[in-house]
Design a protein around this motif. Sequence first.
Motif, PDB file in Angstrom:
ATOM      1  N   ASN A 152       0.833  -1.204   0.000  1.00  0.00           N
ATOM      2  CA  ASN A 152       0.000   0.000   0.000  1.00  0.00           C
ATOM      3  C   ASN A 152       0.872   1.260   0.000  1.00  0.00           C
ATOM      4  O   ASN A 152       0.577   2.235   0.683  1.00  0.00           O
ATOM      5  N   SER A 153       1.987   1.202  -0.729  1.00  0.00           N
ATOM      6  CA  SER A 153       2.913   2.337  -0.790  1.00  0.00           C
ATOM      7  C   SER A 153       2.702   3.052  -2.125  1.00  0.00           C
ATOM      8  O   SER A 153       1.812   2.699  -2.895  1.00  0.00           O
ATOM      9  N   ASN A 154       3.518   4.069  -2.402  1.00  0.00           N
ATOM     10  CA  ASN A 154       3.387   4.735  -3.702  1.00  0.00           C
ATOM     11  C   ASN A 154       4.665   4.533  -4.519  1.00  0.00           C
ATOM     12  O   ASN A 154       5.679   4.063  -4.015  1.00  0.00           O
ATOM     13  N   ALA A 155       4.598   4.905  -5.783  1.00  0.00           N
ATOM     14  CA  ALA A 155       5.710   4.635  -6.708  1.00  0.00           C
ATOM     15  C   ALA A 155       7.002   5.304  -6.253  1.00  0.00           C
ATOM     16  O   ALA A 155       8.084   4.734  -6.387  1.00  0.00           O
ATOM     17  N   GLU A 156       6.887   6.518  -5.677  1.00  0.00           N
ATOM     18  CA  GLU A 156       8.096   7.240  -5.230  1.00  0.00           C
ATOM     19  C   GLU A 156       8.802   6.462  -4.118  1.00  0.00           C
ATOM     20  O   GLU A 156      10.024   6.328  -4.118  1.00  0.00           O
ATOM     21  N   GLN A 157       8.013   5.964  -3.152  1.00  0.00           N
ATOM     22  CA  GLN A 157       8.594   5.198  -2.035  1.00  0.00           C
ATOM     23  C   GLN A 157       9.301   3.945  -2.564  1.00  0.00           C
ATOM     24  O   GLN A 157      10.400   3.614  -2.130  1.00  0.00           O
ATOM     25  N   VAL A 158       8.662   3.264  -3.498  1.00  0.00           N
ATOM     26  CA  VAL A 158       9.241   2.027  -4.040  1.00  0.00           C
ATOM     27  C   VAL A 158      10.526   2.342  -4.808  1.00  0.00           C
ATOM     28  O   VAL A 158      11.536   1.648  -4.673  1.00  0.00           O
ATOM     29  N   LYS A 159      10.499   3.432  -5.585  1.00  0.00           N
ATOM     30  CA  LYS A 159      11.702   3.807  -6.341  1.00  0.00           C
ATOM     31  C   LYS A 159      12.852   4.168  -5.399  1.00  0.00           C
ATOM     32  O   LYS A 159      14.020   3.871  -5.697  1.00  0.00           O
ATOM     33  N   ALA A 160      12.531   4.789  -4.264  1.00  0.00           N
ATOM     34  CA  ALA A 160      13.570   5.132  -3.275  1.00  0.00           C
ATOM     35  C   ALA A 160      14.199   3.859  -2.710  1.00  0.00           C
ATOM     36  O   ALA A 160      15.416   3.783  -2.518  1.00  0.00           O
ATOM     37  N   ILE A 161      13.380   2.839  -2.462  1.00  0.00           N
ATOM     38  CA  ILE A 161      13.903   1.556  -1.959  1.00  0.00           C
ATOM     39  C   ILE A 161      14.765   0.891  -3.031  1.00  0.00           C
ATOM     40  O   ILE A 161      15.842   0.367  -2.750  1.00  0.00           O
ATOM     41  N   LEU A 162      14.292   0.932  -4.279  1.00  0.00           N
ATOM     42  CA  LEU A 162      15.055   0.333  -5.384  1.00  0.00           C
ATOM     43  C   LEU A 162      16.455   0.940  -5.478  1.00  0.00           C
ATOM     44  O   LEU A 162      17.421   0.245  -5.776  1.00  0.00           O
ATOM     45  N   LYS A 163      16.554   2.233  -5.207  1.00  0.00           N
ATOM     46  CA  LYS A 163      17.858   2.909  -5.285  1.00  0.00           C
ATOM     47  C   LYS A 163      18.829   2.401  -4.221  1.00  0.00           C
ATOM     48  O   LYS A 163      20.043   2.473  -4.400  1.00  0.00           O
ATOM     49  N   THR A 164      18.318   1.911  -3.094  1.00  0.00           N
ATOM     50  CA  THR A 164      19.195   1.417  -2.017  1.00  0.00           C
ATOM     51  C   THR A 164      19.631  -0.024  -2.266  1.00  0.00           C
ATOM     52  O   THR A 164      20.507  -0.535  -1.586  1.00  0.00           O
ATOM     53  N   GLN A 165      18.985  -0.700  -3.233  1.00  0.00           N
ATOM     54  CA  GLN A 165      19.321  -2.099  -3.519  1.00  0.00           C
ATOM     55  C   GLN A 165      20.264  -2.165  -4.716  1.00  0.00           C
ATOM     56  O   GLN A 165      20.372  -1.220  -5.493  1.00  0.00           O
ATOM     57  N   ALA A 166      20.925  -3.291  -4.842  1.00  0.00           N
ATOM     58  CA  ALA A 166      21.801  -3.497  -6.012  1.00  0.00           C
ATOM     59  C   ALA A 166      20.965  -3.369  -7.283  1.00  0.00           C
ATOM     60  O   ALA A 166      19.777  -3.698  -7.298  1.00  0.00           O
ATOM     61  N   SER A 167      21.586  -2.897  -8.350  1.00  0.00           N
ATOM     62  CA  SER A 167      20.846  -2.767  -9.603  1.00  0.00           C
ATOM     63  C   SER A 167      20.532  -4.154 -10.171  1.00  0.00           C
ATOM     64  O   SER A 167      21.206  -5.133  -9.860  1.00  0.00           O
ATOM     65  N   ARG A 168      19.517  -4.179 -11.013  1.00  0.00           N
ATOM     66  CA  ARG A 168      19.123  -5.433 -11.663  1.00  0.00           C
ATOM     67  C   ARG A 168      20.310  -6.016 -12.435  1.00  0.00           C
ATOM     68  O   ARG A 168      20.583  -7.216 -12.383  1.00  0.00           O
ATOM     69  N   GLU A 169      21.047  -5.146 -13.147  1.00  0.00           N
ATOM     70  CA  GLU A 169      22.186  -5.596 -13.957  1.00  0.00           C
ATOM     71  C   GLU A 169      23.276  -6.208 -13.065  1.00  0.00           C
ATOM     72  O   GLU A 169      23.873  -7.235 -13.407  1.00  0.00           O
ATOM     73  N   TYR A 170      23.513  -5.573 -11.914  1.00  0.00           N
ATOM     74  CA  TYR A 170      24.548  -6.066 -10.990  1.00  0.00           C
ATOM     75  C   TYR A 170      24.170  -7.445 -10.465  1.00  0.00           C
ATOM     76  O   TYR A 170      24.994  -8.362 -10.445  1.00  0.00           O
ATOM     77  N   ARG A 171      22.901  -7.599 -10.056  1.00  0.00           N
ATOM     78  CA  ARG A 171      22.460  -8.904  -9.546  1.00  0.00           C
ATOM     79  C   ARG A 171      22.615  -9.978 -10.613  1.00  0.00           C
ATOM     80  O   ARG A 171      23.128 -11.062 -10.358  1.00  0.00           O
TER      81      ARG A 171
END
Length: 207
Positions: A152-171
């Motif tokens: 129940n979050s919004n796109a901005e919150q999810v994008k902020a979390i994505l930035k703290t995780q390894a990139s898809r390419e790196y994984r």
Amino acid sequence: MTQTASKPWILGLTGGIGSGKSAAAQCFVDLGVHLVDADQAARWVVEPGRPALAQIAEHFGTEVLQADGTLNRAALRELIFKDPEQRAWLERLLHPLIREEINAYLAKAKSPYAILVSPLLLETTQHSMVKRILVIDVPEDIQIQRTIARDNSNAEQVKAILKTQASREYRLSHADDVIVNDRDQAWLKSEVERLHHFYLTLCGGPS
């Protein structure tokens, strides 16, 4: 070096937020594979009565505690997201403790191989604990849709979390195996079963 049959090898399972790590992990559990969740270990180490919780309260103040003495995760998250130095302090405290906890639970495995599920497998030293890495991969737009629906979050919150995780390419560059989890649950289950049968052939531990 050949491992004894009594010592299972460890598979690391990771993926970004909303990728379906938990669903994939449950498929492995249903097949009888011993599984340890790093997020669960992270919760265990900060339970009341454990030394880490006292150190966190001493460092950040009692505002990071709930009225019942348990950790107020939301308050702590707020503090560390605003201040990278505080986040680094917390990671220095918790990562070694989480690692010990994970090792203790992996040691109880009776299955031919065991799984460490961790969203931060590649961002921490946890990847050094595993012999092989399985990445649950999904396009970013699906990650965002799923996470919004689940939390129940919004796109901005999810994008902020994505930035703290390894990139898809790196994984993906560190993956030994990949499941692209953009279809239904039945397909995910069949992919897990396919890999499980392959992993059983590696019971001496992959070289």
